[in-house]
Design an enzyme around this catalytic site. Structure first.
Site, short mmCIF file in Angstrom:
data_model
loop_
_atom_site.label_atom_id
_atom_site.label_comp_id
_atom_site.label_asym_id
_atom_site.label_seq_id
_atom_site.Cartn_x
_atom_site.Cartn_y
_atom_site.Cartn_z
N ASP A 195 24.99 41.47 -27.23
CA ASP A 195 23.91 40.96 -28.32
C ASP A 195 22.99 42.26 -28.39
O ASP A 195 23.02 43.38 -27.88
CB ASP A 195 22.75 39.90 -27.22
CG ASP A 195 23.66 38.68 -27.13
OD1 ASP A 195 24.16 38.18 -27.87
OD2 ASP A 195 23.38 38.21 -26.02
N ASP A 229 25.73 34.40 -33.32
CA ASP A 229 24.65 33.31 -32.84
C ASP A 229 23.84 32.87 -34.25
O ASP A 229 23.24 31.51 -34.36
CB ASP A 229 23.67 34.07 -31.78
CG ASP A 229 24.28 34.37 -30.80
OD1 ASP A 229 25.42 33.70 -30.27
OD2 ASP A 229 23.78 35.40 -30.04
#
Length: 162
Positions: free
Chosen positions: A112, A130
């Site tokens: 991330d 995402d």
């Protein structure tokens, strides 16, 4: 509708993997926080769980198996889809899921790097896979409230005259 959804899935997967490669190999070497705006940073994070770190203690192989089962279900749905928006939505979700799956296989966790915040409140860091998943789900929800074209909707039974 595979011809609409599959290229979208491939695009979502590719954009996610290229962005993670750039972050890992060129932007975050060494790991750091890079302020971009007054509400956005680039950071390097690893998520061993799923959304918001849920199930972070679960076996990576269990999460990989679950992801594969979900993607298989999405592909069956995609093959049966009757509308382009459904196909695009499912393609985004499947491509994003596969992007995060590759991270789990390669790194044991999902990479991330997008960090949005307001004052001291930071939204959990996330990635472009995402974004694809959330966008696909949002489009499916939007599609569920849009009126259907009569030609594409359920067929009406002809009235019987006696």
């Amino acid at each position: 509708m595979l011809k609409f959804g599959f290229p979208i899935a491939l695009l979502a997967f590719t954009v996610d993997q290229v962005s993670k490669w750039l972050i890992l190999n060129h932007v975050m070497a060494p790991p750091q926080v890079i302020p971009v705006t007054g509400f956005f940073n680039l950071v390097l994070g690893r998520n061993t769980g799923v959304s918001f770190g849920l199930f972070g203690d679960a076996s990576p192989w269990a999460l990989i198996a679950l992801t594969l089962a979900i993607v298989a279900g999405l592909l069956v749905w995609l093959q049966r889809a009757e509308h382009r928006l459904t196909a695009v939505s499912l393609g985004l979700i499947a491509g994003g899921a596969l992007g995060n799956l590759i991270d789990r296989l390669r790194h044991g966790a999902v990479t991330d790097f997008l960090d949005f915040y307001l004052a001291t409140y930071h939204w959990p860091a996330f990635n472009l896979a995402d974004v694809a998943i959330v966008s696909g789900v949002g489009l499916l929800l939007l599609e569920s409230i849009l009126p259907r074209d009569e030609a594409k909707g359920p067929k009406k039974q002809p009235m019987l005259i006696r």
